[in-house]
Enzyme design. Structure first.
Site, mmCIF file in Angstrom:
data_model
loop_
_atom_site.group_PDB
_atom_site.id
_atom_site.type_symbol
_atom_site.label_atom_id
_atom_site.label_comp_id
_atom_site.label_asym_id
_atom_site.label_seq_id
_atom_site.Cartn_x
_atom_site.Cartn_y
_atom_site.Cartn_z
ATOM 1 N N GLU A 270 0.836 -1.208 0.000
ATOM 2 C CA GLU A 270 0.000 0.000 0.000
ATOM 3 C C GLU A 270 0.870 1.258 0.000
ATOM 4 O OE1 GLU A 270 -3.377 -0.055 -0.387
ATOM 5 O OE2 GLU A 270 -2.886 -2.175 -0.729
ATOM 6 N N TRP A 273 2.003 1.672 -3.544
ATOM 7 C CA TRP A 273 0.935 2.270 -4.343
ATOM 8 C C TRP A 273 0.897 3.789 -4.154
ATOM 9 C CZ3 TRP A 273 -2.042 1.245 -8.326
ATOM 10 C CH2 TRP A 273 -2.347 -0.069 -8.673
ATOM 11 N N TRP A 302 -20.621 11.775 -20.393
ATOM 12 C CA TRP A 302 -21.249 10.938 -19.381
ATOM 13 C C TRP A 302 -22.765 11.111 -19.391
ATOM 14 C CZ3 TRP A 302 -18.242 7.578 -16.562
ATOM 15 C CH2 TRP A 302 -16.862 7.764 -16.668
ATOM 16 N N ASN A 337 -11.227 1.324 2.248
ATOM 17 C CA ASN A 337 -10.732 1.324 0.873
ATOM 18 C C ASN A 337 -11.503 0.382 -0.044
ATOM 19 O OD1 ASN A 337 -8.681 2.253 -1.083
ATOM 20 N ND2 ASN A 337 -8.118 0.092 -1.116
ATOM 21 N N TRP A 355 -16.622 10.673 -13.400
ATOM 22 C CA TRP A 355 -15.788 10.380 -12.222
ATOM 23 C C TRP A 355 -15.276 11.648 -11.553
ATOM 24 C CZ3 TRP A 355 -10.752 12.087 -12.266
ATOM 25 C CH2 TRP A 355 -10.151 12.329 -13.503
ATOM 26 N N TRP A 378 -10.014 7.055 -8.387
ATOM 27 C CA TRP A 378 -11.197 7.309 -9.212
ATOM 28 C C TRP A 378 -10.962 6.954 -10.678
ATOM 29 C CZ3 TRP A 378 -16.158 7.835 -8.421
ATOM 30 C CH2 TRP A 378 -16.578 8.092 -7.121
#
Length: 463
Positions: A270, A273, A302, A337, A355, A378
């Protein structure tokens, strides 16, 4: 005095190179310049503002202990921040300003403008574990997939290790503290459910490492279990150093750098990341402008409605795991998460809502709001980002709920109206509620999963 430490997103004594250098050069003052209008434009969450204020007061006390007075100035935005900083330096005969760098484009541009104006601003890096721009592929470019980035990251750490700057020693003559001067002129909501970083480092983290770390891989995806470290808010405001965390982990489990199957590696992963998304921002600064990482998705039109977006924001979608997650966010300023992935997928794939709207809403609510991680998450969910899930991977909120909240404990906590629904039915309770004359308890689903999935597949294929 001719040097001053400018605190930005680094309210900590440990692993703070700008602070350490300022003390070495004889600084006696530190500066924090709040920018409420800029924060508003960046959608700073009120709970995060309160969290920052609490940590600034703690930091003022810590700085006083090492001989620095923390002075708070208030500007509207980054432009006025520059003006105030230069005026302060001139009136106090300060020649050099020492600060730690920030990764976002506006912050980088502000610092460059200050340097170009003639201010001697020296910047240090302590926001990531490895220096942005130092983890590259064989062509000298940033990786566009996480796994090879991780492998190169690990190779670098094996070869070079991780360096942390030691905490400064206590001064012989601590200075007086005036915490009342550290009131931020920004809307705030109570963050006291989150302890200050000092308590986290001395009590919470040791317990996590001793009792939860080795179970983290197996428990981190279950929102009804407190299986995560809860460190993201502290990383977001710079109250705890990512380098210090990685070093502490490696010292406890040296084998974690070699063995990615080690039980403790999932937690280190993590942190990698986090570095990955920040390194991406270094190489692709226009992400801050709302660009899709994959250019082919830049012009997407969208189809989602404002009504559907409002229902999602308020936890009225008719899908319990989604609604409970949104209630958790609204009530606590934080979201697990796994749930972030579920609700983001639901908004972008089931409802086909842009988004960017979800990204902004999250930033306005989250105590751990952080642009690079939020944007990366996102875009991952919307399939527009770097190493994102493919567009045809669409989370089924019902099966996700069954898998990660099997007994419905999390759902019942945030949707008490469903408390009496049996475990088997709680993940999509509408047939049960209708059969028992209880449809008034919970809103109907705003979309049908199967139809929404097919619509999303057809729509994404067009791009």
């Amino acid at each position: 005095m001719s040097v001053i430490y400018w605190s930005r997103r680094d309210c900590r004594l440990h692993d703070n190179p700008a602070l350490t250098e300022a003390l070495t050069q004889g600084a006696t003052q530190a500066l924090f310049i709040s920018t409420p209008t800029q924060w508003q434009q960046q959608h700073l969450a009120p709970i995060k503002a309160d969290f920052i204020e609490r940590h600034l007061k703690q930091f003022a006390t810590e700085l006083a202990g090492v001989g620095l007075e923390l002075i708070h100035l208030q500007a509207r935005d980054f432009n006025e921040q520059q003006t105030l900083l230069k005026a302060f330096c001139q009136s106090h005969q300060i020649k050099t300003v020492l600060a730690n760098s920030e990764p976002e484009l506006d912050e980088i541009n502000r610092d460059m403008q200050l340097i170009e104006s003639g201010l001697d601003l020296k910047l240090y890096q302590c926001d990531t574990i490895l220096q942005p721009g130092s983890v590259l592929n064989q062509q000298g470019q940033m990786f566009k997939v996480f796994t090879p980035f991780k492998q190169a990251w690990l190779k670098s750490v094996r070869g070079q290790g991780i360096d942390c700057v030691a905490s400064p020693k206590r001064a012989a003559s601590p200075v007086q503290v005036e915490p009342d001067s550290l009131q931020l002129d920004f809307p705030k909501t109570d963050s006291s459910a989150w302890p200050l970083s000092e308590q986290v480092m001395t009590h919470v983290l040791p317990q996590f490492w001793q009792n939860k770390l080795l179970d983290y891989k197996n428990k981190r995806d279950f929102p009804g279990i407190k299986g995560t470290s809860g460190l993201s808010p502290y990383l977001a405001i710079g109250a705890i150093s990512p380098r210090w965390l990685a070093l502490q982990l490696i010292q406890r489990h040296p084998e974690v750098i070699e063995d990615t199957e080690h039980k403790a590696f999932a937690w280190l992963n993590e942190l990698i990341w986090r570095d990955f998304y920040r390194h991406l921002l270094f190489h692709y600064p226009d992400l801050i402008k709302g660009d899709s990482f994959q250019a082919k998705y830049q012009s997407m039109q969208w189809l989602g409605s404002d009504e559907d977006f409002s229902a999602w924001c308020e936890g009225r979608t008719g899908y319990p795991i989604v609604d409970a997650a949104m209630k958790q966010l609204l009530r606590t300023g934080w979201m697990h998460n796994r749930l972030r992935m579920i609700v983001a997928s639901f908004l972008t794939k089931h409802l086909l809502v842009d988004w960017h709207k979800g990204e902004r809403f999250f930033m306005g609510q989250l105590i751990d709001g952080d642009f690079s991680a939020n944007n990366g998450g996102w875009q991952w969910a919307a399939s527009t980002g770097c190493d994102a899930q493919p567009y045809f991977r669409i989370f089924n909120p019902i099966t996700q709920s069954q898998k990660f909240d099997p007994s419905g404990d999390f759902i019942r906590k945030y949707l008490p109206e469903l408390a009496a629904v049996p475990d088997k039915e709680i993940h999509f309770p509408h047939a049960y509620l209708e059969k028992n004359g209880l449809t008034h308890l919970y809103c109907p689903p705003i979309v049908d999963h199967k139809r929404a999935r097919l619509r999303a597949l057809d729509w994404y294929k067009a791009y």
